[in-house]
Design a protein around this motif. Sequence first.
Motif, PDB file in Angstrom:
ATOM      1  N   GLY A 137      35.799  23.091  42.391  1.00 57.18           N
ATOM      2  CA  GLY A 137      35.079  24.384  42.889  1.00 57.18           C
ATOM      3  C   GLY A 137      33.636  24.819  42.196  1.00 57.18           C
ATOM      4  O   GLY A 137      32.895  23.876  41.799  1.00 57.18           O
ATOM      5  N   SER A 138      33.302  26.081  42.396  1.00 56.91           N
ATOM      6  CA  SER A 138      31.891  26.486  41.913  1.00 56.91           C
ATOM      7  C   SER A 138      31.762  27.719  41.096  1.00 56.91           C
ATOM      8  O   SER A 138      32.864  28.478  41.300  1.00 56.91           O
ATOM      9  CB  SER A 138      30.935  26.794  43.288  1.00 56.91           C
ATOM     10  OG  SER A 138      31.465  27.768  43.924  1.00 56.91           O
ATOM     11  N   GLU A 152      31.291  34.918  38.944  1.00 57.73           N
ATOM     12  CA  GLU A 152      32.289  34.555  40.155  1.00 57.73           C
ATOM     13  C   GLU A 152      32.572  33.149  40.187  1.00 57.73           C
ATOM     14  O   GLU A 152      31.920  32.249  40.039  1.00 57.73           O
ATOM     15  CB  GLU A 152      31.646  34.780  41.489  1.00 57.73           C
ATOM     16  CG  GLU A 152      32.518  34.538  42.780  1.00 57.73           C
ATOM     17  CD  GLU A 152      31.953  34.999  44.158  1.00 57.73           C
ATOM     18  OE1 GLU A 152      32.366  35.942  44.640  1.00 57.73           O
ATOM     19  OE2 GLU A 152      31.063  33.984  44.251  1.00 57.73           O
ATOM     20  N   TYR A 153      33.968  32.621  40.290  1.00 62.85           N
ATOM     21  CA  TYR A 153      34.443  31.355  40.464  1.00 62.85           C
ATOM     22  C   TYR A 153      35.134  31.267  41.763  1.00 62.85           C
ATOM     23  O   TYR A 153      36.005  31.855  42.175  1.00 62.85           O
ATOM     24  CB  TYR A 153      35.330  31.021  39.291  1.00 62.85           C
ATOM     25  CG  TYR A 153      36.188  29.851  39.387  1.00 62.85           C
ATOM     26  CD1 TYR A 153      35.381  28.592  39.650  1.00 62.85           C
ATOM     27  CD2 TYR A 153      37.588  29.770  39.755  1.00 62.85           C
ATOM     28  CE1 TYR A 153      36.313  27.247  39.725  1.00 62.85           C
ATOM     29  CE2 TYR A 153      38.196  28.366  39.728  1.00 62.85           C
ATOM     30  CZ  TYR A 153      37.851  27.326  39.775  1.00 62.85           C
ATOM     31  OH  TYR A 153      38.404  26.294  40.109  1.00 62.85           O
ATOM     32  N   ARG A 154      34.943  30.068  42.332  1.00 65.88           N
ATOM     33  CA  ARG A 154      35.429  29.746  43.853  1.00 65.88           C
ATOM     34  C   ARG A 154      35.986  28.356  43.522  1.00 65.88           C
ATOM     35  O   ARG A 154      35.321  27.647  43.565  1.00 65.88           O
ATOM     36  CB  ARG A 154      34.371  29.677  44.910  1.00 65.88           C
ATOM     37  CG  ARG A 154      34.190  31.326  45.171  1.00 65.88           C
ATOM     38  CD  ARG A 154      33.003  31.216  46.534  1.00 65.88           C
ATOM     39  NE  ARG A 154      32.544  32.623  46.885  1.00 65.88           N
ATOM     40  CZ  ARG A 154      33.334  33.233  48.043  1.00 65.88           C
ATOM     41  NH1 ARG A 154      34.282  32.642  48.418  1.00 65.88           N
ATOM     42  NH2 ARG A 154      32.950  34.574  48.398  1.00 65.88           N
ATOM     43  N   ASP A 156      37.931  25.028  45.026  1.00 67.13           N
ATOM     44  CA  ASP A 156      37.868  24.583  46.053  1.00 67.13           C
ATOM     45  C   ASP A 156      39.255  24.041  46.540  1.00 67.13           C
ATOM     46  O   ASP A 156      39.678  23.811  48.061  1.00 67.13           O
ATOM     47  CB  ASP A 156      36.941  22.756  45.897  1.00 67.13           C
ATOM     48  CG  ASP A 156      35.729  22.906  45.930  1.00 67.13           C
ATOM     49  OD1 ASP A 156      35.132  23.882  46.139  1.00 67.13           O
ATOM     50  OD2 ASP A 156      35.140  22.118  45.408  1.00 67.13           O
ATOM     51  N   GLY A 159      43.873  27.382  45.612  1.00 66.93           N
ATOM     52  CA  GLY A 159      43.500  28.699  45.521  1.00 66.93           C
ATOM     53  C   GLY A 159      44.975  29.355  45.474  1.00 66.93           C
ATOM     54  O   GLY A 159      45.198  30.383  44.916  1.00 66.93           O
ATOM     55  N   ASP A 184      41.238  38.749  41.149  1.00 66.73           N
ATOM     56  CA  ASP A 184      41.707  37.901  42.530  1.00 66.73           C
ATOM     57  C   ASP A 184      40.889  38.472  43.455  1.00 66.73           C
ATOM     58  O   ASP A 184      41.481  39.692  44.017  1.00 66.73           O
ATOM     59  CB  ASP A 184      43.075  37.499  42.702  1.00 66.73           C
ATOM     60  CG  ASP A 184      43.514  36.772  43.741  1.00 66.73           C
ATOM     61  OD1 ASP A 184      42.566  36.372  44.379  1.00 66.73           O
ATOM     62  OD2 ASP A 184      44.618  36.417  44.111  1.00 66.73           O
ATOM     63  N   ALA A 189      40.826  32.747  46.809  1.00 65.36           N
ATOM     64  CA  ALA A 189      39.811  32.289  47.567  1.00 65.36           C
ATOM     65  C   ALA A 189      38.643  32.408  46.532  1.00 65.36           C
ATOM     66  O   ALA A 189      37.746  31.625  46.404  1.00 65.36           O
ATOM     67  CB  ALA A 189      39.419  32.580  48.697  1.00 65.36           C
ATOM     68  N   GLU A 190      38.481  33.562  45.695  1.00 60.10           N
ATOM     69  CA  GLU A 190      37.516  33.684  44.696  1.00 60.10           C
ATOM     70  C   GLU A 190      38.176  34.692  43.735  1.00 60.10           C
ATOM     71  O   GLU A 190      38.958  35.435  43.826  1.00 60.10           O
ATOM     72  CB  GLU A 190      36.458  34.435  45.206  1.00 60.10           C
ATOM     73  CG  GLU A 190      36.636  35.794  46.064  1.00 60.10           C
ATOM     74  CD  GLU A 190      35.185  36.508  46.647  1.00 60.10           C
ATOM     75  OE1 GLU A 190      34.286  35.761  46.687  1.00 60.10           O
ATOM     76  OE2 GLU A 190      35.239  37.578  46.523  1.00 60.10           O
ATOM     77  N   TRP A 191      37.392  34.350  42.371  1.00 59.55           N
ATOM     78  CA  TRP A 191      37.949  35.225  41.297  1.00 59.55           C
ATOM     79  C   TRP A 191      36.656  35.689  40.684  1.00 59.55           C
ATOM     80  O   TRP A 191      35.570  35.038  40.493  1.00 59.55           O
ATOM     81  CB  TRP A 191      38.498  34.179  39.936  1.00 59.55           C
ATOM     82  CG  TRP A 191      40.079  33.761  40.706  1.00 59.55           C
ATOM     83  CD1 TRP A 191      40.175  32.811  41.467  1.00 59.55           C
ATOM     84  CD2 TRP A 191      41.078  34.315  40.644  1.00 59.55           C
ATOM     85  NE1 TRP A 191      41.458  32.806  41.880  1.00 59.55           N
ATOM     86  CE2 TRP A 191      42.190  33.670  41.151  1.00 59.55           C
ATOM     87  CE3 TRP A 191      41.670  35.436  39.485  1.00 59.55           C
ATOM     88  CZ2 TRP A 191      43.674  33.915  40.938  1.00 59.55           C
ATOM     89  CZ3 TRP A 191      42.965  35.598  39.525  1.00 59.55           C
ATOM     90  CH2 TRP A 191      43.777  35.051  40.048  1.00 59.55           C
ATOM     91  N   LEU A 192      36.608  37.033  40.138  1.00 61.63           N
ATOM     92  CA  LEU A 192      35.498  37.741  39.693  1.00 61.63           C
ATOM     93  C   LEU A 192      35.509  38.251  38.569  1.00 61.63           C
ATOM     94  O   LEU A 192      36.808  38.949  38.233  1.00 61.63           O
ATOM     95  CB  LEU A 192      35.078  38.808  40.943  1.00 61.63           C
ATOM     96  CG  LEU A 192      33.897  39.617  40.907  1.00 61.63           C
ATOM     97  CD1 LEU A 192      32.629  38.531  41.423  1.00 61.63           C
ATOM     98  CD2 LEU A 192      33.904  40.944  41.815  1.00 61.63           C
TER      99      LEU A 192
END
Length: 509
Positions: A137-138, A152-154, A156, A159, A184, A189-192
């Motif tokens: 991920g990124s 923010e972590y996304r 790949d 999820g 979540d 799909a993304e974690w903030l």
Amino acid sequence: MAIDGPIRSLRRALPRILIALVLLAGTLAVDPGTPAFAAGQRVDVRLTDTGPWSAFLVGFDQSAVHSVTYYVRDARDHWRHLEPVLEPPFEAPVKWWEGDTRGYQAVTAHVKLKSGKELKDPGGWHWVKGAHGSPAGSLRLFRNADGTTGSEYRPDRYGDVISAVEFWMRGRDGSWSEAAAGIDGEEGAEWLAPLISAVQPFAVSVHVVWPNGSLWVDPTRYSTTIDEAAGEGVSATPVPTSAPVSTLPAQPEAATCGDPGAHVYHPDRLRVLAACVAVSGYIQVIRREADGDDHLLLKLDPGQDRYVNQRNVQAQLGDLVLEPVCVNSVTQADAVAACNGYVNPLRVPPVGTHVVAVGAWMLDLDHGWMELHPLVALVATPVTAPSPAPTPTPAPTPTPTAAPTPTPTSAPPPPGPPPAALSVTITQSVYGFLAAHTLPGATCSAKAVFPSGTTSRATGLSATPTAGGDGNVSWSYGTTGNTKPGTGTHYVTCSLNGQQETASAAFTV
């Protein structure tokens, strides 16, 4: 010599020993209890980017198979077996995260045939590199409107499997410490982490938590720089230059706001940032929610950017969310108890009113934005625009005036009919599409709450259409195969002539 006798005896017995060994080998070769594997028979594993992997058989006549039991060895040599598979195609889900993935994992099987024979480890063990379980991920850093830093972590992959994400920060001395728990954003799909540091950290990394509590540390390279495109320098509350500027309100004592958890359902979804604050601004939006609360969006006066963060900018027009609790009837089942026997006397002035709002300043952990929740006071405070400086005027020149001519007067026109009562009806509710009917001219917004309880951030739901002459509005939004199956809820809120109504309907994922 004394040993000649035993040696001669051994030489005479040797042929008989060799014959016995040959016979024993032949017996083992034809032993029906130890069937040989056919060429190509083996166990394989189908790797995926979501959910569990899939173990299956290769080279078998499945009509001859009675059952299959798969065995998995993790990177620490711990074995576990899966539930026996009794029907073709004899595949089984491998929940790889249930074991240690820091190395190679092995998968094999015991195949029981209808003939009663059992084949153990056909084709040997199938090896899977543990790196296939990395979510990768990124990771990025962003600057909030008040100068603090968020991240923010996304991922790949996987999820839908991730249970939690921990954000870690490296200090000046090089040591790492946990800075925040991730929120979540949308089905994994993304974690903030809206707020991880008051200043820019030296580096940020993440630890991914699997359902069994094990960690995948640093699935992506740690981040050290602010993503300038993420909103550095964004003013969350721009005010037109012609707007009047009010004096910021004095801050109240903490006791003024009382218990921040009073009449709030699931208060653990909120983190207290300050027990009691006062802010000022203009009410931009009023929404009625199923939990009995109103959601107000307050366009803050200048100088109060610290009360909002990047998520307010992204999802709430840059406004601070105000939540007076228990002001409406409650239709959300898990919120009924919080309002039971209590009716909030607070009255909400209409959109466009300048107010001073008092309440507990909270971080909404489910959504990531900041809000006053519960709101305990809301006072309308008209603001007067500054008067222009007087300019000298020339002395008036007297002119003769003619006598007024009386004109007939007519009666004022009769008052028009009262505006029609606003109503909202959801006419279609399926995953990815939503339609509703209301009065022509009403402006409407929509949201989708997934079976997991999280709210969709799909772009298609950000539109706020105005109903045409037929009164119809609709939204189409993107879907993903990672969404948890079950029953979700669509909400449509429409406003017209100072009226506002909300309708809800279920949909199936």
